[in-house]
Design an enzyme around this catalytic site. Structure first.
Site, PDB file in Angstrom:
ATOM      1  N   ARG A  79       0.858  -1.188   0.000  1.00 49.62           N
ATOM      2  CA  ARG A  79       0.000   0.000   0.000  1.00 49.62           C
ATOM      3  C   ARG A  79       0.893   1.236   0.000  1.00 49.62           C
ATOM      4  O   ARG A  79       1.703   1.405   0.907  1.00 49.62           O
ATOM      5  CB  ARG A  79      -0.899  -0.019   1.243  1.00 49.62           C
ATOM      6  N   HIS A 123      -2.893  10.973   1.024  1.00 47.29           N
ATOM      7  CA  HIS A 123      -2.324  10.767   2.358  1.00 47.29           C
ATOM      8  C   HIS A 123      -1.674  12.098   2.774  1.00 47.29           C
ATOM      9  O   HIS A 123      -0.473  12.178   3.018  1.00 47.29           O
ATOM     10  CB  HIS A 123      -1.328   9.605   2.334  1.00 47.29           C
ATOM     11  N   GLU A 168      -7.289   8.512   6.578  1.00 46.04           N
ATOM     12  CA  GLU A 168      -7.548   9.183   7.864  1.00 46.04           C
ATOM     13  C   GLU A 168      -8.034  10.625   7.718  1.00 46.04           C
ATOM     14  O   GLU A 168      -7.352  11.572   8.122  1.00 46.04           O
ATOM     15  CB  GLU A 168      -6.279   9.154   8.732  1.00 46.04           C
ATOM     16  N   ASN A 294      -7.132   1.882  10.229  1.00 38.50           N
ATOM     17  CA  ASN A 294      -5.816   2.084  10.836  1.00 38.50           C
ATOM     18  C   ASN A 294      -6.005   2.038  12.342  1.00 38.50           C
ATOM     19  O   ASN A 294      -6.714   2.872  12.909  1.00 38.50           O
ATOM     20  CB  ASN A 294      -5.226   3.439  10.433  1.00 38.50           C
ATOM     21  N   TYR A 296      -4.173   1.661  16.184  1.00 37.71           N
ATOM     22  CA  TYR A 296      -2.932   1.732  16.973  1.00 37.71           C
ATOM     23  C   TYR A 296      -3.163   1.550  18.472  1.00 37.71           C
ATOM     24  O   TYR A 296      -2.375   0.916  19.147  1.00 37.71           O
ATOM     25  CB  TYR A 296      -2.226   3.078  16.735  1.00 37.71           C
ATOM     26  N   GLU A 354      -3.344  -0.166   8.327  1.00 41.88           N
ATOM     27  CA  GLU A 354      -2.159   0.229   9.107  1.00 41.88           C
ATOM     28  C   GLU A 354      -2.283  -0.341  10.510  1.00 41.88           C
ATOM     29  O   GLU A 354      -3.358  -0.294  11.119  1.00 41.88           O
ATOM     30  CB  GLU A 354      -2.050   1.758   9.260  1.00 41.88           C
TER      31      GLU A 354
HETATM   32  O1  IFM Z   1       2.732   7.659  10.239  1.00 40.64           O
HETATM   33  C1  IFM Z   1       1.351   7.681  10.422  1.00 40.64           C
HETATM   34  C2  IFM Z   1       0.628   7.494   9.109  1.00 40.64           C
HETATM   35  O2  IFM Z   1       0.996   8.447   8.176  1.00 40.64           O
HETATM   36  C3  IFM Z   1      -0.860   7.594   9.312  1.00 40.64           C
HETATM   37  N1  IFM Z   1      -1.296   6.736  10.383  1.00 40.64           N
HETATM   38  C4  IFM Z   1      -0.586   6.760  11.619  1.00 40.64           C
HETATM   39  C5  IFM Z   1       0.914   6.611  11.375  1.00 40.64           C
HETATM   40  C6  IFM Z   1       1.672   6.641  12.712  1.00 40.64           C
HETATM   41  O3  IFM Z   1       1.452   7.843  13.363  1.00 40.64           O
END
Ligand code: IFM
Length: 448
Positions: A79, A123, A168, A294, A296, A354
């Site tokens: 990606r 992005h 995002e 995405n 985290y 992500e």
């Molecule tokens: O690096 C970023 C990415 O560009 C978008 N999502 C979160 C990642 C980590 O912060």
């Protein structure tokens, strides 16, 4: 000792992700126009250590070597994002052929190695010219995005079958126009709300264009989703949690599935949202083939109405495992998020576009980079992904963030998320131990 094996479906897609501004460099070469991130990072005081993406991983010149690394890792999919000002320097109008050629070579190179390209169109590197006309606060940027999507999909649509319109939009809108930590660095809530709407509108308008230019393509959008949990069972914390969930998650999820903007959010912002025009919500909810997620961490929400002193047993991330971003490691949140997307929102297919972690990696005496914390982070998130699949959620693939260390926005080069270590002085790439482990996961289509 019995080890549990988490086996993935046969057709599960294994990949890794990057983004143009974070890796490409060559910020002003071969006709590329200026982006809002060029302007922002060139403004003193905006980025840690004064770092910029001018050179980054110099992927623009090292792309062939990077494709070979992708192949060596055994990735089935890659990606990456297209830099809008590289192909349309002014945001609209005249195309920059050398820019298009770069992405065309990249796609051909991937296909030759039997790696499926997944393209993200936006992005965050908006052409500065469009920002000068108002950026995402202006509706005309959504129209310019459609022109851009048309250009790129005409050029690459014969070979690229998977398209992600935006990465995002919450970050673009809220960090860019309200919190101000990202380009263009504004701090106005009304602007952020208008930007969110125009981003979603741009997405909805582009979906049919992508389908028309690439008839068998799958089209989706990627959201950053963060489950919010109250710090205590108190009413105040729970109300604050609903609000946080509204800002970060529902404000984007609801309109995408045709529910419109959440009424509680409209009331709370006290914004008249006059930028919404008749028909917009139906454009935004144009059906998509998949949602990109995405993931985290989670958010623990503490109402300001409760004094910290009086309320003892409140959850905090203190003492919990955290990454170098100060983000709590909370793999169960991925399981919960995936379940919500399918059972509450009914998205037909989901990709984890992500997931990954920053840790302070050290290069060892033999040049090796040993990163057990990252390996363990990814392992536990994959276990939760497989759990969700077993529960019936149609998760189709996983893209580690990131293929290689890169420019982490406001943090510059101080945070490393890569499976591959990058020495920014020499541009030497080194597989970390997490990369070697991920290679085995892909081979076995399973995680222990
Ligand atoms: O690096 C970023 C990415 O560009 C978008 N999502 C979160 C990642 C980590 O912060």
């Amino acid at each position: 000792m019995n080890k549990k094996i988490f086996q993935f479906p046969q057709d599960f897609v294994w990949g890794a992700a990057t983004a143009s501004y974070q890796i490409e460099g060559a910020w002003n070469q071969d006709g590329k126009g200026e982006s809002i991130w060029d302007r922002f990072s060139h403004t003193p005081g905006k980025i840690q250590n004064g770092d910029t993406g001018d050179i980054a991983c110099d992927h623009y010149h090292h792309w062939q070597e990077d494709l070979n690394a992708i192949k060596k890792l055994g990735l089935q999919a890659y990606r990456f994002s297209v830099a809008w000002p590289r192909v349309l320097p002014g945001g609209r109008g005249l195309a920059n052929e050398p820019g298009l050629d770069f992405y065309s070579r990249l796609v051909d190179g991937l296909l030759k190695l039997e790696i499926e390209p997944y393209i993200t169109l936006y992005h965050w590197d908006l052409p500065q010219n469009l920002q000068d006309e108002g950026g995402w606060v202006s509706r005309t940027t959504a129209d310019a995005f459609v022109e851009y999507a048309d250009l790129v999909s005409r050029a690459l649509g014969d070979r690229v079958k998977n398209w992600i319109t935006l990465n995002e939009p919450w970050v673009s809108a809220f960090l860019g126009y309200y919190i101000g930590h990202h380009a263009p660095g504004h701090t106005d809530l009304h602007e952020a709300l208008a930007a969110s709407h125009h981003l979603l509108l741009a997405h909805g308008q582009a979906v049919p264009i992508l389908r028309q230019n690439c008839p068998n393509a799958k089209v989706g959008i990627t959201l950053n989703l963060t489950p919010q949990v109250p710090a205590s069972p108190s009413v105040a914390d729970r109300i604050a949690t609903t609000s946080a969930d509204g800002y970060i998650n529902r404000f984007f999820l609801d309109p995408l599935v045709g529910r419109g903007y959440p009424q509680d959010m409209i009331n709370e912002t006290e914004d008249k949202m006059t930028f919404i025009q008749d028909g917009d919500l139906s454009i935004i909810s144009t059906p998509i083939d998949f949602l990109g997620v995405n993931y985290y961490t989670r958010g623990i929400v503490r109402s300001e109405k409760i004094s910290e002193a009086e309320n003892a047993p409140r959850t905090t991330i203190r003492g919990n495992e955290i990454t170098e971003m100060d983000w709590e490691v909370y793999p169960e949140g991925l399981y919960k998020t995936l379940g919500r997307l399918y059972f509450d929102y009914d998205f037909p297919a989901i990709y984890i576009t992500e997931n990954g972690a920053a840790f302070p990696d050290q290069v060892g005496a033999e040049g090796e980079v040993h990163d057990p914390a990252r390996l363990s982070y990814i392992q536990r998130h994959l276990q939760q992904t497989q759990r969700a699949i077993e529960a019936g959620v149609p998760v189709k693939g996983y893209f580690a963030w990131s293929l290689m260390d890169n420019f982490e926005w406001g943090f510059g080069y101080s945070k490393r998320f890569g499976l591959i270590h990058v020495d920014y002085q020499t541009q030497k790439r080194t597989f970390k131990s997490s990369a070697q482990w991920y290679e085995q996961v892909i081979k076995q289509n399973a995680v222990e």
